[in-house]
Write an enzyme that holds these catalytic residues in place. Sequence first.
Site, PDB file in Angstrom:
ATOM      1  N   PHE A  73      84.548  60.312  10.938  1.00 57.67           N
ATOM      2  CA  PHE A  73      84.046  60.422   9.447  1.00 57.67           C
ATOM      3  C   PHE A  73      84.603  59.075   8.765  1.00 57.67           C
ATOM      4  CE2 PHE A  73      84.556  61.590   4.985  1.00 57.67           C
ATOM      5  CZ  PHE A  73      83.308  62.450   4.775  1.00 57.67           C
ATOM      6  N   TYR A  83      88.809  73.046   1.697  1.00 56.34           N
ATOM      7  CA  TYR A  83      87.459  73.385   0.893  1.00 56.34           C
ATOM      8  C   TYR A  83      86.421  73.485   1.845  1.00 56.34           C
ATOM      9  CZ  TYR A  83      86.918  68.121   1.128  1.00 56.34           C
ATOM     10  OH  TYR A  83      86.947  66.890   1.660  1.00 56.34           O
ATOM     11  N   LYS A  84      86.434  73.322   3.364  1.00 56.83           N
ATOM     12  CA  LYS A  84      85.211  73.453   4.041  1.00 56.83           C
ATOM     13  C   LYS A  84      85.357  75.012   4.562  1.00 56.83           C
ATOM     14  CE  LYS A  84      84.702  68.646   4.932  1.00 56.83           C
ATOM     15  NZ  LYS A  84      85.266  67.508   5.601  1.00 56.83           N
ATOM     16  N   ASP A 142      92.027  64.993  13.238  1.00 57.92           N
ATOM     17  CA  ASP A 142      91.659  65.588  12.061  1.00 57.92           C
ATOM     18  C   ASP A 142      90.709  66.859  12.526  1.00 57.92           C
ATOM     19  OD1 ASP A 142      89.883  65.932   9.809  1.00 57.92           O
ATOM     20  OD2 ASP A 142      89.762  63.710   9.358  1.00 57.92           O
ATOM     21  N   ARG A 180      72.000  68.855   8.830  1.00 56.34           N
ATOM     22  CA  ARG A 180      73.078  69.709   9.246  1.00 56.34           C
ATOM     23  C   ARG A 180      73.087  71.177   8.973  1.00 56.34           C
ATOM     24  NH1 ARG A 180      79.096  67.353   7.807  1.00 56.34           N
ATOM     25  NH2 ARG A 180      78.319  68.083   5.872  1.00 56.34           N
TER      26      ARG A 180
HETATM   27  C1  LIG Z   1      85.410  66.060   4.654  1.00 57.35           C
HETATM   28  C2  LIG Z   1      85.937  65.388   5.599  1.00 57.35           C
HETATM   29  C3  LIG Z   1      87.077  64.298   4.941  1.00 57.35           C
HETATM   30  C4  LIG Z   1      87.197  64.350   3.442  1.00 57.35           C
HETATM   31  O1  LIG Z   1      88.485  63.587   3.092  1.00 57.35           O
HETATM   32  P1  LIG Z   1      88.848  63.827   1.605  1.00 57.35           P
HETATM   33  O2  LIG Z   1      89.754  62.758   1.412  1.00 57.35           O
HETATM   34  O3  LIG Z   1      89.399  65.369   1.426  1.00 57.35           O
HETATM   35  O4  LIG Z   1      87.637  63.614   0.857  1.00 57.35           O
HETATM   36  C5  LIG Z   1      87.766  63.380   5.683  1.00 57.35           C
HETATM   37  N1  LIG Z   1      87.502  63.580   7.195  1.00 57.35           N
HETATM   38  C6  LIG Z   1      86.637  64.139   7.714  1.00 57.35           C
HETATM   39  C7  LIG Z   1      86.589  64.200   9.418  1.00 57.35           C
HETATM   40  C8  LIG Z   1      85.965  65.261   6.912  1.00 57.35           C
HETATM   41  O5  LIG Z   1      84.923  65.758   7.763  1.00 57.35           O
END
Ligand SMILES: *Cc1c(COP(=O)(O)O)cnc(C)c1O
Length: 400
Positions: free
Chosen positions: A113, A212-213, A187, A359
């Site tokens: 990400f 939040y996921k 992560d 997705r």
């Molecule tokens: C959703 C997601 C994030 C989001 O990071 P925030 O700082 O909470 O906005 C980061 N890394 C990955 C791999 C994600 O899927």
Amino acid sequence: MTDFNKTKAFFKIDSNLIYLDGNSLGPMPLNAQARARQTIEDEWGKQLILAWNKAGWMDLSAKIANRIAPLIGASDGTVMMGDTLSIKVYQALAACLSKQKGRKVILSDRGNFPTDLYMAQGLIDQLDQGHRIETPPPEAVEASIQAIGDDLAVLMLTHVDYRTGRMHDMHRLTQLAQSKGAMVIWDLAHSAGAVNLNIEASNAEFAAGCSYKYLNGGPGAPAFIYVRQDIIPKLAPVLSGWLGHQSPFDFDLDYLPASGIERMRIGTPSVIQLSILDAAMEVWQDMDMLALRRQSQKLTSLFIKLIGEQLPDLKLVSPIDPEARGSQVSYAFEEGYAVMQALIAAGVIGDFRAPNIMRFGFAPLYNDEDQVQRAVIILTKIMRERLWDRPEYKQKAKVT
Ligand SMILES: *Cc1c(COP(=O)(O)O)cnc(C)c1O
């Protein structure tokens, strides 16, 4: 044994809606509303500042962290809530680099990400010590570890690829990287609450994830960070905020880290959001994560099988092997954005990731096989009749 027919009642989701986007934002737990109201009206509204003690606001971060810990295979006292995942990744990476003097490579992959990579870029610019980031294709990470060898400082990967759902072999890669003297950060954004994990057994130094996921803590719910037990006392926090201090209310002028995982805290917690997350955690109490994983695999496999039968030309970009896949299924299609808008208009909510990925996230807590079948019927109709081919479906919104 968790009864996944019963967990559905925990959430507020319109029965006509097929929600396949809990990998991005989990749905609202019904108890969230009452809990938020209690926090606002009774605690903040009546107790005011006294609520930090009386309503236990100051202990919420640790309390919730210890509810998340068993879901990722961590012990009490090794997980802490706070901030956003981007910040937790930064904290972990900065801690690793400070311990890995002389080693220059941060190894990630090009499926990571972007925020994880951006945070790493910002950190190494600031350190200005000649670090570099390598992003091979996900399949080539193992070969890269071998090739980089002694120069590998940190292996920093997202366990389940946010676009493809491809899952790295956590234990194998951790062991390999550590055999070269590297430290490891996972992560877990698309893993926590989605797949069974044993972060402690993996021996990784750090992990971080979203709440939040799949954990359904609501938009903007704080992130969590895991630190391997033995390194907690040796860790010098780079973001040395007052709530990570050994005794914040002594108001010492000098920073002295808290003895435990509390040292990963930075500043004032988002209490209202935390209280909602605390309510959301009720459904996870005593969850059998292996049973959840099996149910998730059943749903994703069924989806893949049915799409394969109905739309054989649609290009699957997720692993066909359920063991190599997280809890989502993705397809590549040039007009994927428009197709997703047409699906949403028809009551099936998934999402789109540039450049061409549709997705679909599956969560056994509220998704079932009937929904999978209905979603496939609707998608098939949209594709066969080109119902997506309308200008209003091609108008890109800010959030995709
Ligand atoms: C959703 C997601 C994030 C989001 O990071 P925030 O700082 O909470 O906005 C980061 N890394 C990955 C791999 C994600 O899927």
